[in-house]
Design an enzyme around this catalytic site. Structure first.
Site, mmCIF file in Angstrom:
data_model
loop_
_atom_site.group_PDB
_atom_site.id
_atom_site.type_symbol
_atom_site.label_atom_id
_atom_site.label_comp_id
_atom_site.label_asym_id
_atom_site.label_seq_id
_atom_site.Cartn_x
_atom_site.Cartn_y
_atom_site.Cartn_z
ATOM 1 N N SER A 383 34.806 47.311 51.994
ATOM 2 C CA SER A 383 34.290 48.655 51.775
ATOM 3 C C SER A 383 33.061 48.853 52.647
ATOM 4 C CB SER A 383 33.922 48.850 50.313
ATOM 5 O OG SER A 383 35.072 48.729 49.496
ATOM 6 N N HIS A 402 36.406 59.403 52.953
ATOM 7 C CA HIS A 402 36.239 58.895 51.582
ATOM 8 C C HIS A 402 37.007 57.614 51.281
ATOM 9 C CE1 HIS A 402 40.256 59.981 50.386
ATOM 10 N NE2 HIS A 402 39.998 59.854 49.114
ATOM 11 N N GLY A 403 37.893 57.172 52.182
ATOM 12 C CA GLY A 403 38.647 55.956 51.866
ATOM 13 C C GLY A 403 39.669 55.649 52.929
#
Length: 479
Positions: A383, A402-403
């Site tokens: 992450s 966001h991801g």
DNA sequence: ATGTGC
């Protein structure tokens, strides 16, 4: 067929423009941040078309924007940013998504990896036992309906007043963890009933709780200001939202708005919208803010349970575990942006996108650094912690990714992976994982998601955000 | 994503 000026093309290496002349209904261009591969994937899965559909909506300003992690969603693409004129514009529940205030929080723990590793299993098991996870799972301590009203009106202040968050957590939560709700009367009794049993619950699907080790710091000065002091430090990340309450709010209002819709025909009924200042718009926005406040409280309470788990196993006080930031990546909110040289109030919809204002523009204590951007990868992957970059106010209404975005469908993952090899792979990566169901373990197996590094490369290359630190998972709890 | 699939 199209003139040369209406052909989609890369304007810069990471910015793909679909001109408004591409399709007769487009009011503004669509702008996809991506590379050749992510853009091709967006055309293939229909999400580029969804971004075009959004550009046809009334009162949209500047562009229909997509982040590099774009993929298909309900009407609006996930990874989409769209801003509508605040005075005369619209609000669309599909532009927020069913999981209102789905978001992420990141905490730092004063422990090095080696000390954590000695009692890894013990503390992960402790967290697993304290944080209910899985579909339909309930909190061990339901709150009263009076508490529910306070949670929806006051957000994080409720958690602070009830000893479930630190006072200082408020300045490290988007909007102070308390969005202003004109009225919570648009939250149905059914939604409240679902919410009262779900304070402090993780949920299922891609929602997770992860303990991590800081593997690499890219920007030491900013990292230090965010409280991430050194490599090898332990952090934990929570990815969840407003659970059944937010879902019920979205369902109720979509039904209500659809039933009385009188605007021009829509390309996709899932793009249904209401006037911001009309009765339905006001009601939805009040209910959305109430659900968002529930989401901030939910992540805070989960964070408190994890703080307690670290106290039990390592003797660390709750107050020594610091919140870096808690943010919403599914939300709509009024903001001021400069459009064609003019300050304009807009309703920005971010669905699978993160507010990421740069230094000078950011809220509260982050004015000197810019907002933190928390980008979770998939389990077994890594992450990122980023910070808003100066250019993004002009490029993306101050937004970042966001991801990672799914690579395989849930069904595809179920057919592709085996329980034993997933557990083996996680173990080899140094991850101790607990799952409430085997199904979710397989659906979320490493390899189910796109490469997070590529998304980060595009996001930083396009000057939406800058890298601050990278974290590797060392323990996982999932629905 | 979500107490209830098409």
């Amino acid at each position: 067929m199209h003139s040369i000026n209406s052909e989609p093309r890369f304007e810069t290496p990471f910015r793909y423009l679909i001109p408004s002349g591409y399709d007769s209904g487009m009011r503004v261009p669509a702008m996809l941040f991506g590379n050749a591969r992510t853009v091709e994937s967006a055309w293939k899965d229909g999400s580029a078309k969804q971004a075009i559909n959004v550009s046809t909506l009334p009162s949209i300003l500047k562009a229909s924007i997509a982040m590099p992690d774009i993929h298909g969603g309900y009407g609006f693409p996930i990874g989409g940013v769209a801003a509508f004129d605040y005075e005369e514009g619209i609000i669309s529940p599909g532009g927020v998504g069913y999981d209102i205030n789905c978001g992420v929080s990141l905490f730092t723990v004063p422990l090095t990896y080696s000390r954590f590793a000695e009692r890894r299993k013990e503390v992960i098991d402790e967290i697993f036992n304290r944080v209910p996870s899985g579909l339909g799972n309930k909190s061990s301590e339901p709150v009263s309906m009076n508490d529910m009203a306070q949670i929806m009106n006051e957000g994080l202040n409720w958690a602070v007043n009830n000893g479930l968050a630190l006072s200082e957590d408020r300045e490290r939560t988007e909007d102070g963890g308390a969005m202003k709700s004109e009225s919570i009367s648009g939250v149905s009794n059914a939604a409240r009933q679902r919410g009262k049993n779900q304070v402090g619950t993780l949920g299922a699907g891609n929602h997770f709780l992860e303990v991590q080790r800081v593997e690499k710091i890219f920007d030491h000065a900013i990292a230090q200001k965010f409280g991430v002091d050194e490599e090898d430090q332990i952090t934990f990340m929570i990815h969840t939202g407003s659970r059944g309450l937010g879902h019920q709010v979205a369902t109720d209002h979509l039904k209500e708005i659809s039933g009385k819709f009188s605007g021009p025909p829509l390309r996709d009924t899932q793009l249904m919208y209401a006037e911001i200042h009309g009765r339905q718009g006001i009601s939805y926005l009040g209910a959305m803010a109430a659900a968002a406040n529930f989401g901030f409280v939910n992540r805070a309470v989960i964070g408190w349970r994890v703080r307690q788990a670290f106290r039990k196993v390592f003797g660390i006080e709750e107050s020594e575990i610091k919140l870096v930031y808690s943010l919403a990546h599914n939300i709509a909110k009024p903001e001021e942006h400069e459009i064609d040289g003019k300050r304009t109030k807009v309703m920005v919809h971010r669905k699978g996108a993160t507010r990421a204002f740069p230094a000078g523009k950011a809220e509260g204590i982050f004015v000197s650094t810019g907002h933190p951007v928390i980008v979770p990868g998939d389990m077994g992957s890594r992450s990122y912690l980023l910070v808003g970059d100066v250019e993004n106010m002009n490029l993306s209404f101050g937004s970042s990714c966001h991801g990672a975005g799914r690579l395989l469908s849930r069904h595809g993952s179920l057919n592709t992976f085996r329980e034993s090899e997933v557990m083996e792979k996680l173990k080899n990566e140094g991850v101790y994982a607990r799952f409430s169901t085997r199904k979710v373990m397989l659906e979320e197996a490493p390899g189910s998601y796109k490469n997070i590094d590529e998304v980060i490369g595009i996001t930083t290359g396009a000057q939406l955000a800058r890298s601050v630190a990278m974290m590797k998972p060392v323990g996982v709890v999932k629905g």
